[in-house]
Design a protein around this motif. Structure first.
Motif, PDB file in Angstrom:
ATOM      1  N   TRP A  63       3.290  -9.062   0.716  1.00 30.78           N
ATOM      2  CA  TRP A  63       3.650  -7.681   0.771  1.00 30.78           C
ATOM      3  C   TRP A  63       4.029  -6.752  -0.280  1.00 30.78           C
ATOM      4  O   TRP A  63       4.885  -7.715  -0.970  1.00 30.78           O
ATOM      5  CB  TRP A  63       5.049  -7.657   1.930  1.00 30.78           C
ATOM      6  N   PRO A  96       6.471  -1.195  -2.316  1.00 35.51           N
ATOM      7  CA  PRO A  96       7.284  -1.353  -3.497  1.00 35.51           C
ATOM      8  C   PRO A  96       8.675  -1.288  -3.149  1.00 35.51           C
ATOM      9  O   PRO A  96       9.868  -1.349  -3.371  1.00 35.51           O
ATOM     10  CB  PRO A  96       6.988   0.099  -4.417  1.00 35.51           C
ATOM     11  N   PHE A  97       8.881  -1.408  -1.658  1.00 35.58           N
ATOM     12  CA  PHE A  97      10.180  -1.783  -1.084  1.00 35.58           C
ATOM     13  C   PHE A  97       9.996  -2.622  -0.513  1.00 35.58           C
ATOM     14  O   PHE A  97       8.658  -3.189   0.588  1.00 35.58           O
ATOM     15  CB  PHE A  97      10.716  -0.634  -1.096  1.00 35.58           C
ATOM     16  N   ALA A 124      10.416  -4.060   3.938  1.00 35.05           N
ATOM     17  CA  ALA A 124       9.960  -3.704   4.870  1.00 35.05           C
ATOM     18  C   ALA A 124      10.126  -4.339   5.726  1.00 35.05           C
ATOM     19  O   ALA A 124      10.881  -5.178   5.645  1.00 35.05           O
ATOM     20  CB  ALA A 124       8.906  -3.252   4.139  1.00 35.05           C
ATOM     21  N   ILE A 133       8.254  -4.382   9.928  1.00 33.24           N
ATOM     22  CA  ILE A 133       7.158  -3.764  10.029  1.00 33.24           C
ATOM     23  C   ILE A 133       7.302  -4.645  11.784  1.00 33.24           C
ATOM     24  O   ILE A 133       7.704  -5.457  11.731  1.00 33.24           O
ATOM     25  CB  ILE A 133       6.260  -4.127   9.665  1.00 33.24           C
ATOM     26  N   PRO A 134       7.126  -3.853  12.191  1.00 31.43           N
ATOM     27  CA  PRO A 134       6.178  -3.779  13.531  1.00 31.43           C
ATOM     28  C   PRO A 134       5.445  -5.561  14.251  1.00 31.43           C
ATOM     29  O   PRO A 134       4.173  -5.060  13.227  1.00 31.43           O
ATOM     30  CB  PRO A 134       6.081  -2.809  14.629  1.00 31.43           C
ATOM     31  N   GLU A 180      -5.143  -4.894   8.461  1.00 37.05           N
ATOM     32  CA  GLU A 180      -3.671  -3.725   7.808  1.00 37.05           C
ATOM     33  C   GLU A 180      -3.807  -4.145   6.191  1.00 37.05           C
ATOM     34  O   GLU A 180      -3.316  -3.400   5.147  1.00 37.05           O
ATOM     35  CB  GLU A 180      -2.272  -4.942   7.978  1.00 37.05           C
ATOM     36  N   SER A 187      -5.997  -2.132   4.056  1.00 38.48           N
ATOM     37  CA  SER A 187      -6.205  -0.721   3.977  1.00 38.48           C
ATOM     38  C   SER A 187      -4.666  -0.237   3.798  1.00 38.48           C
ATOM     39  O   SER A 187      -5.280   0.866   4.156  1.00 38.48           O
ATOM     40  CB  SER A 187      -7.069   0.006   4.583  1.00 38.48           C
ATOM     41  N   SER A 188      -3.788  -0.537   4.611  1.00 36.61           N
ATOM     42  CA  SER A 188      -2.504   0.696   3.817  1.00 36.61           C
ATOM     43  C   SER A 188      -2.073   0.278   2.593  1.00 36.61           C
ATOM     44  O   SER A 188      -0.890   1.251   2.756  1.00 36.61           O
ATOM     45  CB  SER A 188      -1.608  -0.342   4.865  1.00 36.61           C
ATOM     46  N   GLY A 189      -2.991  -0.561   1.669  1.00 38.47           N
ATOM     47  CA  GLY A 189      -2.780  -0.183   0.323  1.00 38.47           C
ATOM     48  C   GLY A 189      -1.136  -1.229   0.030  1.00 38.47           C
ATOM     49  O   GLY A 189      -0.841  -1.581  -1.850  1.00 38.47           O
ATOM     50  N   HIS A 190      -0.104  -1.624   0.954  1.00 38.87           N
ATOM     51  CA  HIS A 190       0.743  -2.881   0.919  1.00 38.87           C
ATOM     52  C   HIS A 190       0.321  -3.866   0.634  1.00 38.87           C
ATOM     53  O   HIS A 190       1.496  -4.719   0.047  1.00 38.87           O
ATOM     54  CB  HIS A 190       1.833  -2.095   1.479  1.00 38.87           C
TER      55      HIS A 190
END
Lengths: 346, 78
Positions: free
Chosen positions: B8, B11-12, B14, B16-17, B34, B36-39
């Motif tokens: 992960w 930038p924070f 998190a 996540i379900p 996931e 593709s979320s960019g995180h």
């Protein structure tokens, strides 16, 4: 056999905003808000229903003239949420590195300023509710309010208007939400300094509540061959502050109406003011938010002066910024985000 | 759906379900989609060092695979 009903707080519900790389280019990375009531966009349909020859007394023709997927997001001001929405509303964010906290974890100051960028970032809004996922594009923030009130977290309310299309999204995203606590009004450092004449002015730090409002005027009537708006263009910006001070003496009243200690007549010039707000995320925390409005004019000041029932006296003030050489509204938000909030990858 | 190990990147920190709370830099097994979320940053599978491979098994495979292209290249250039 019927199906069970739905609730508005299904755990899979979300509202998210992502920065687009360009107009008409949907965002790929989204920020999911810990939304409060009233968040989301509604697709409003404007329709025309008309009478035509042959229809007798009844409506004989109906069609849609426009769709407007506009909405708002309401959330408490966690550091990243505050940084993002302030950037979306003001347009410019300059991150500067402060420190490395741990491997891969950084502290970064985001200087978010008015009057620097000529355009606002286009945003893609994505929302999931019940069994529906919707997405709208080319949104820009037309209004952002930041409210601080005794005892409460700072509250953000951002309204946005879409200058693009709305459609059903193919798949629901997995919401990842900021775990940080909200930035609070308790513990904050707040001051309002008012100068109405040639004297030193007056300052109050006894503010019970305030509201900063960023209002971006836009042209939202641009429609070509689509049912949706083709674009939304930012045209004007108004930054205002209103709040309430505990009344302790006549100093601020004198500055606003009579030019301070040097005058006894109402002055033509408007009293100027500067406002500063600073709060840390919590004791021992490094994340913080500062908002500063150095170029204010106090347009209204009211006091509850006479009441036989006996009430504590308060001053309600309204002020707006006036253009100067430096930004009339800026914020410093310290978060872990290394990239600018105007970018697409955060 | 394939799962991958990923870090992960924030930038924070998190919530996540389906995963729970994740801190920046924390590694989790996530659904490949996931990414593709960019995180998330996928964790690269470490390349097997030659020393850890059994010499008996590695040698014939390595020599046969490396020999073939060498022979072909030599033959082509000859």
């Amino acid at each position: 056999m019927g199906l069970p009903g739905r609730v508005t707080n299904d755990p899979s519900n979300y509202f998210a905003l992502g920065v687009q790389g360009a107009k008409d280019q949907e965002a790929g990375t989204f920020y999911f808000f810990k939304h409060l009531n009233g968040s989301g966009f509604d697709t409003t349909q404007e329709v025309s229903r008309e009478r035509e020859g042959g229809g007798g007394k009844e409506i004989a023709l109906g069609y849609k003239t426009m769709v407007k997927p506009d909405g708002q997001v309401v959330a408490y001001a966690r550091p990243d949420a505050a940084g993002r929405l302030l950037t979306y509303a003001l347009g410019a964010d300059t991150p500067s590195f402060i420190a490395t906290v741990a491997a891969g974890v950084f502290l970064v100051n985001h200087l978010i300023q008015s009057g620097v960028n000529a355009s606002l970032p286009y945003l893609t809004a994505d929302q999931a509710w019940a069994d529906m996922v919707e997405r709208s594009t080319n949104n820009i923030v037309t209004d952002l309010s930041i409210e601080g009130e005794a005892g409460r977290p700072l509250k953000l309310t951002a309204q946005f208007i879409s200058g693009g299309s709305v459609h059903v999204a193919t798949v629901a995203l997995t919401p990842a939400r900021e775990t940080s606590a909200p930035l609070m009004y308790p513990g904050a450092s707040v001051s309002l300094a008012v100068t109405g004449g040639a004297d030193a002015g007056a300052t109050s730090i006894e503010m019970t509540k305030f509201k900063i409002d960023i209002k971006n005027g836009v042209d939202d009537t641009i429609q070509t061959t689509g049912l949706n708006r083709e674009d939304v263009i930012w045209e004007t910006a108004d930054y205002t502050l209103d709040g309430t001070l505990k009344y302790t003496d006549k100093a601020i009243w004198s500055e606003v109406y009579y030019g301070g200690g040097v005058g006894s007549q109402v002055q033509v010039g408007i009293a100027t003011a500067s406002f500063n707000f600073y709060t840390l995320l919590g004791q021992g925390a490094s994340n913080s938010l500062q908002m500063n409005m150095p170029l204010l004019q106090v347009s209204a000041l009211k006091v509850n002066r006479l009441d036989p029932d006996g009430k504590t006296m308060f001053l309600d003030f309204t002020a707006g910024t006036i253009k100067g050489a430096s930004p009339s509204l800026f914020a410093n938000v310290v978060t872990g985000a290394t990239a600018s909030y105007t970018g697409t990858a955060t | 759906m394939a799962s991958v190990d990923a870090v992960w990147t924030g930038p924070f920190d998190a919530e996540i379900p389906g995963i729970g709370s994740v801190a920046i830099g924390q590694e989790c097994e996530i659904d490949e989609a996931e990414l593709s979320s960019g995180h998330w940053q996928p964790v690269q599978a470490p390349a097997l060092p030659a020393a850890t491979a059994p010499p008996a098994a590695a040698s014939p495979v390595a020599s046969s695979t490396s020999a073939s292209p060498t022979t072909t290249a030599d033959g082509a250039s000859a």
